[in-house]
Design an enzyme around this catalytic site. Structure first.
Site, PDB file in Angstrom:
ATOM      1  N   ASP A 112       0.865  -1.161   0.000  1.00 19.57           N
ATOM      2  CA  ASP A 112       0.000   0.000   0.000  1.00 19.57           C
ATOM      3  C   ASP A 112       0.916   1.229   0.000  1.00 19.57           C
ATOM      4  OD1 ASP A 112      -2.369   1.581   0.371  1.00 19.57           O
ATOM      5  OD2 ASP A 112      -1.905   1.685   2.501  1.00 19.57           O
TER       6      ASP A 112
ATOM      7  N   ASP B 118      -0.075   5.131   1.077  1.00 17.84           N
ATOM      8  CA  ASP B 118      -0.278   6.011   2.235  1.00 17.84           C
ATOM      9  C   ASP B 118      -0.370   5.188   3.517  1.00 17.84           C
ATOM     10  OD1 ASP B 118      -1.635   8.908   1.001  1.00 17.84           O
ATOM     11  OD2 ASP B 118      -1.519   7.154  -0.284  1.00 17.84           O
TER      12      ASP B 118
ATOM     13  N   ASP C 171      -1.819  -1.051   5.850  1.00 20.09           N
ATOM     14  CA  ASP C 171      -2.145  -0.591   7.205  1.00 20.09           C
ATOM     15  C   ASP C 171      -3.643  -0.457   7.441  1.00 20.09           C
ATOM     16  OD1 ASP C 171      -2.455   2.908   7.280  1.00 20.09           O
ATOM     17  OD2 ASP C 171      -2.191   1.757   5.447  1.00 20.09           O
TER      18      ASP C 171
END
Length: 218
Positions: free
Chosen positions: A10, A12, A169
């Site tokens: 991922d 960000d 996250d």
């Protein structure tokens, strides 16, 4: 545990800490509407949810008083013009990517960030020069938690999904990776509001240090 031969990340909250630039965009829009800014500690955990999540946070119950599409456009325009003012790599990400490059492990990025913003942001960091694929939230008709974007990224890298690691996250990252039969790792250093909650995301592993990922590589 079987070793793996490729890695997808991922963006960000996993590779880049973009929260402060996203928060600045939110507060710019709020200021223009005569509303109070949001403190950093409140917007950081929402940063992975992008413009929609941040605008919902900032405007709260008053969101319905405004044209959401106009707010989102104002947010994105400001963010585009200030996309990497306060953004930086998380600790040890540079070393991790350098090591992956050194041992010839292909890696790429799968994000829900819009493609036009992703293609502006990623080139600003030379550490991403050897990124093999960049799949954004609107590259395909589907986006995470649908597995299609990460499966497409594997295809572009010539990688077997079952030998690929996906690191993120947010719950949508782990769900997408699990649905693609990948080995999933929670980036605990990212925008996670409740550490105890992420234990229920059904990831294969949780780590606070990006370098721990290397233990799962061939």
């Amino acid at each position: 545990m079987n070793k793996h031969t490729s890695v997808l990340f991922d963006l960000d909250g996993t590779l880049l800490d973009t929260a402060n630039d996203l928060g600045e965009a939110l507060n710019y829009v709020l200021k223009n509407k005569g509303l109070k800014p949001v403190d950093r500690e409140k917007y950081r955990p929402i940063a992975s949810d992008g413009a929609k999540g941040l605008l919902e946070l900032g405007f709260g119950e008053r969101l319905s008083e405004f044209d959401f599409d106009a707010l989102r456009l104002e947010f994105l325009n400001y963010y585009e013009q200030n996309i990497a003012v306060h953004t930086d790599l998380y600790p040890n990400i540079e070393k991790l990517l350098f090591t992956l490059n050194e041992i010839n492990i292909p890696w790429g990025i799968v994000t829900n960030k819009p493609e036009y913003l992703s293609k502006i942001l990623v080139p600003k960091f030379p550490q991403f020069d050897q990124c093999r694929t960049l799949i954004a939230g609107d590259t395909l008709p589907q986006r995470k938690p649908h597995p299609a974007p990460i499966l497409f990224a594997c295809k572009e890298m010539g990688s077997d999904p079952e030998k690929c690691i996906y690191v993120g996250d947010a719950p949508r990252d782990i769900e997408a990776g699990n649905r693609a039969n990948m080995y999933t790792i929670i980036a605990q250093w990212g925008y996670i509001l409740d550490i105890n909650e992420c234990k229920h995301w059904q990831a294969d592993a949780i780590t606070l240090n990006p370098l721990d990922i290397l233990a799962t590589i061939k």
